[in-house]
Scaffold this motif. Sequence first.
Motif, PDB file in Angstrom:
ATOM      1  N   GLN A  39      38.737   0.389  35.901  1.00 20.32           N
ATOM      2  CA  GLN A  39      38.596  -0.856  35.145  1.00 20.32           C
ATOM      3  C   GLN A  39      38.220  -0.577  33.692  1.00 20.32           C
ATOM      4  OE1 GLN A  39      40.123  -3.399  37.066  1.00 20.32           O
ATOM      5  NE2 GLN A  39      38.395  -4.677  36.449  1.00 20.32           N
ATOM      6  N   GLY A  40      37.283   0.347  33.504  1.00 17.44           N
ATOM      7  CA  GLY A  40      36.856   0.663  32.152  1.00 17.44           C
ATOM      8  C   GLY A  40      37.946   1.297  31.312  1.00 17.44           C
ATOM      9  N   GLU A  41      38.899   1.963  31.970  1.00 20.06           N
ATOM     10  CA  GLU A  41      39.995   2.623  31.262  1.00 20.06           C
ATOM     11  C   GLU A  41      41.155   1.683  30.959  1.00 20.06           C
ATOM     12  OE1 GLU A  41      39.503   7.145  33.153  1.00 20.06           O
ATOM     13  OE2 GLU A  41      40.911   5.708  34.030  1.00 20.06           O
ATOM     14  N   THR A  42      41.307   0.641  31.767  1.00 23.38           N
ATOM     15  CA  THR A  42      42.527  -0.176  31.668  1.00 23.38           C
ATOM     16  C   THR A  42      42.300  -1.600  31.172  1.00 23.38           C
ATOM     17  OG1 THR A  42      42.318  -0.819  34.008  1.00 23.38           O
ATOM     18  CG2 THR A  42      43.654   1.128  33.512  1.00 23.38           C
ATOM     19  N   GLU A  43      41.051  -2.076  31.176  1.00 28.75           N
ATOM     20  CA  GLU A  43      40.777  -3.440  30.757  1.00 28.75           C
ATOM     21  C   GLU A  43      39.976  -3.448  29.459  1.00 28.75           C
ATOM     22  OE1 GLU A  43      41.784  -6.333  32.154  1.00 28.75           O
ATOM     23  OE2 GLU A  43      42.911  -5.300  33.709  1.00 28.75           O
ATOM     24  N   ALA A  44      40.024  -4.580  28.747  1.00 31.47           N
ATOM     25  CA  ALA A  44      39.311  -4.711  27.470  1.00 31.47           C
ATOM     26  C   ALA A  44      37.932  -5.314  27.708  1.00 31.47           C
ATOM     27  CB  ALA A  44      40.120  -5.593  26.522  1.00 31.47           C
ATOM     28  N   GLU A  61      29.386  10.728  36.400  1.00 32.85           N
ATOM     29  CA  GLU A  61      30.732  11.291  36.275  1.00 32.85           C
ATOM     30  C   GLU A  61      31.690  10.277  35.659  1.00 32.85           C
ATOM     31  OE1 GLU A  61      34.305  13.026  39.160  1.00 32.85           O
ATOM     32  OE2 GLU A  61      32.225  13.006  39.892  1.00 32.85           O
ATOM     33  N   VAL A  62      31.545   9.023  36.044  1.00 31.10           N
ATOM     34  CA  VAL A  62      32.370   7.954  35.454  1.00 31.10           C
ATOM     35  C   VAL A  62      32.164   7.920  33.940  1.00 31.10           C
ATOM     36  CG1 VAL A  62      32.709   5.458  35.312  1.00 31.10           C
ATOM     37  CG2 VAL A  62      32.410   6.551  37.541  1.00 31.10           C
ATOM     38  N   LEU A  63      30.897   7.932  33.530  1.00 32.98           N
ATOM     39  CA  LEU A  63      30.577   7.890  32.109  1.00 32.98           C
ATOM     40  C   LEU A  63      31.132   9.112  31.384  1.00 32.98           C
ATOM     41  CD1 LEU A  63      29.082   6.721  29.669  1.00 32.98           C
ATOM     42  CD2 LEU A  63      26.989   7.798  30.525  1.00 32.98           C
ATOM     43  N   GLN A  64      30.954  10.296  31.965  1.00 30.72           N
ATOM     44  CA  GLN A  64      31.470  11.517  31.347  1.00 30.72           C
ATOM     45  C   GLN A  64      32.989  11.469  31.199  1.00 30.72           C
ATOM     46  OE1 GLN A  64      29.765  14.247  34.192  1.00 30.72           O
ATOM     47  NE2 GLN A  64      28.106  14.845  32.807  1.00 30.72           N
ATOM     48  N   ASN A  65      33.672  10.921  32.198  1.00 30.23           N
ATOM     49  CA  ASN A  65      35.135  10.827  32.129  1.00 30.23           C
ATOM     50  C   ASN A  65      35.576   9.860  31.037  1.00 30.23           C
ATOM     51  OD1 ASN A  65      35.391  12.650  34.220  1.00 30.23           O
ATOM     52  ND2 ASN A  65      35.659  11.092  35.808  1.00 30.23           N
ATOM     53  N   TRP A  66      34.868   8.748  30.894  1.00 31.30           N
ATOM     54  CA  TRP A  66      35.190   7.810  29.807  1.00 31.30           C
ATOM     55  C   TRP A  66      35.039   8.492  28.451  1.00 31.30           C
ATOM     56  CZ3 TRP A  66      31.834   3.264  32.000  1.00 31.30           C
ATOM     57  CH2 TRP A  66      32.595   2.531  32.936  1.00 31.30           C
ATOM     58  N   ARG A  67      33.921   9.158  28.266  1.00 31.55           N
ATOM     59  CA  ARG A  67      33.666   9.785  26.962  1.00 31.55           C
ATOM     60  C   ARG A  67      34.629  10.942  26.694  1.00 31.55           C
ATOM     61  NH1 ARG A  67      31.670   5.374  25.916  1.00 31.55           N
ATOM     62  NH2 ARG A  67      29.415   5.049  25.705  1.00 31.55           N
ATOM     63  N   SER A  68      34.979  11.695  27.728  1.00 31.90           N
ATOM     64  CA  SER A  68      35.937  12.793  27.558  1.00 31.90           C
ATOM     65  C   SER A  68      37.302  12.277  27.130  1.00 31.90           C
ATOM     66  CB  SER A  68      36.078  13.589  28.861  1.00 31.90           C
ATOM     67  OG  SER A  68      34.869  14.234  29.184  1.00 31.90           O
ATOM     68  N   ALA A  69      37.626  11.051  27.578  1.00 28.54           N
ATOM     69  CA  ALA A  69      38.908  10.439  27.220  1.00 28.54           C
ATOM     70  C   ALA A  69      38.856   9.759  25.858  1.00 28.54           C
ATOM     71  CB  ALA A  69      39.317   9.431  28.287  1.00 28.54           C
ATOM     72  N   GLY A  70      37.685   9.795  25.198  1.00 30.74           N
ATOM     73  CA  GLY A  70      37.561   9.225  23.861  1.00 30.74           C
ATOM     74  C   GLY A  70      37.096   7.790  23.815  1.00 30.74           C
ATOM     75  N   SER A  71      36.693   7.216  24.946  1.00 26.26           N
ATOM     76  CA  SER A  71      36.242   5.828  24.966  1.00 26.26           C
ATOM     77  C   SER A  71      34.899   5.675  24.265  1.00 26.26           C
ATOM     78  CB  SER A  71      36.107   5.340  26.416  1.00 26.26           C
ATOM     79  OG  SER A  71      35.509   4.047  26.447  1.00 26.26           O
ATOM     80  N   GLN A  72      34.815   4.677  23.387  1.00 24.69           N
ATOM     81  CA  GLN A  72      33.574   4.357  22.679  1.00 24.69           C
ATOM     82  C   GLN A  72      32.904   3.117  23.255  1.00 24.69           C
ATOM     83  OE1 GLN A  72      32.391   6.422  20.196  1.00 24.69           O
ATOM     84  NE2 GLN A  72      34.115   7.680  20.866  1.00 24.69           N
ATOM     85  N   LYS A  92      22.565  12.005  27.492  1.00 17.94           N
ATOM     86  CA  LYS A  92      23.318  13.176  27.036  1.00 17.94           C
ATOM     87  C   LYS A  92      24.813  13.016  27.308  1.00 17.94           C
ATOM     88  CE  LYS A  92      19.773  16.792  27.324  1.00 17.94           C
ATOM     89  NZ  LYS A  92      19.366  18.047  27.997  1.00 17.94           N
ATOM     90  N   ALA A  93      25.150  12.279  28.366  1.00 15.08           N
ATOM     91  CA  ALA A  93      26.560  12.077  28.713  1.00 15.08           C
ATOM     92  C   ALA A  93      27.226  11.018  27.847  1.00 15.08           C
ATOM     93  CB  ALA A  93      26.682  11.690  30.185  1.00 15.08           C
ATOM     94  N   GLY A  94      26.418  10.296  27.037  1.00 13.11           N
ATOM     95  CA  GLY A  94      27.019   9.327  26.123  1.00 13.11           C
ATOM     96  C   GLY A  94      26.611   7.887  26.335  1.00 13.11           C
ATOM     97  N   ALA A  95      25.613   7.622  27.197  1.00  9.64           N
ATOM     98  CA  ALA A  95      25.132   6.257  27.363  1.00  9.64           C
ATOM     99  C   ALA A  95      24.455   5.792  26.073  1.00  9.64           C
ATOM    100  CB  ALA A  95      24.160   6.169  28.535  1.00  9.64           C
ATOM    101  N   ASP A  96      24.519   4.500  25.806  1.00  5.87           N
ATOM    102  CA  ASP A  96      23.907   3.944  24.598  1.00  5.87           C
ATOM    103  C   ASP A  96      22.480   3.466  24.855  1.00  5.87           C
ATOM    104  OD1 ASP A  96      26.356   3.676  22.594  1.00  5.87           O
ATOM    105  OD2 ASP A  96      27.056   3.136  24.591  1.00  5.87           O
ATOM    106  N   ASP A  97      22.173   3.135  26.105  1.00  8.87           N
ATOM    107  CA  ASP A  97      20.835   2.663  26.452  1.00  8.87           C
ATOM    108  C   ASP A  97      20.678   2.792  27.959  1.00  8.87           C
ATOM    109  OD1 ASP A  97      18.303   1.619  26.243  1.00  8.87           O
ATOM    110  OD2 ASP A  97      18.920  -0.357  25.528  1.00  8.87           O
ATOM    111  N   TYR A  98      19.456   2.616  28.438  1.00 10.45           N
ATOM    112  CA  TYR A  98      19.219   2.668  29.875  1.00 10.45           C
ATOM    113  C   TYR A  98      18.164   1.647  30.253  1.00 10.45           C
ATOM    114  CZ  TYR A  98      14.832   5.075  28.912  1.00 10.45           C
ATOM    115  OH  TYR A  98      13.580   5.380  28.459  1.00 10.45           O
ATOM    116  N   LEU A  99      18.137   1.297  31.517  1.00 10.28           N
ATOM    117  CA  LEU A  99      17.148   0.367  32.042  1.00 10.28           C
ATOM    118  C   LEU A  99      16.769   0.831  33.437  1.00 10.28           C
ATOM    119  CD1 LEU A  99      15.671  -2.215  31.238  1.00 10.28           C
ATOM    120  CD2 LEU A  99      17.511  -3.527  32.296  1.00 10.28           C
TER     121      LEU A  99
END
Length: 222
Positions: A39-44, A61-72, A92-99
């Motif tokens: 969903q994160g790769e194909t939807e806006a 792993e989902v987050l790492q794959n998004w960032r490896s593919a260049g997703s911001q 470290k994997a590219g999250a912007d925040d956590y809760l």
Amino acid sequence: MRLLLVEDDAVLGPRLRQDLRRAGYAVDLVDNGIDGQFQGETEAYDAVILDLGLPGRPGLEVLQNWRSAGSQLPVIILTARDAWHERVDGLKAGADDYLGKPFHQEELLARLDALLRRAQERAAPQLSVAGLTLDEERQCVQMGDGECVELTGTEFRLLRYMMINPGKLLSKTRLTEHVYEGDADRDSNVIEAYIKRLRQKIGKQLIETRRGQGYIFGGEAL
């Protein structure tokens, strides 16, 4: 604005989705990492709320794959409150925040709002454009004379997205992608109907139609 919520808890997921909807967001809920990544790769989406402990594929792993593919795509990760190492790994994997779980709804909404403002390079907590000020808590728009005009949920999401992108040419496709959830009716005529209703409420001069291209809010196309 449209969010992706990736959470496998059968109680927490639907509850969060309802809370976020009441706050004026369109929300797609996914309960596993494989579908969440797709969903994160194909939807806006405008942002993602991502649990780390997911079936199928871990959230990290989902987050790492998004960032490896260049997703911001802006991402808030959800972790167990005492799992400090998960928070570190997520950042470290590219999250912007956590809760950390459990959490209060108000804190999630505040963090989400701050994250979206950073992503939009908007410092002010209130959204004010072309003489209008959006009241996000009451989901109405304050006019120049001080009157607060009530909006439906869809009107609110549509106007907010246009006010975040003033002077930009916004196609019907782009508007539907960011205003509606994945299973909603995306007939372009529906957008036209809501644009007409917004013009009746805020004034025709604020939304320009570019035939065959889309709409411009509050000024010339950038």
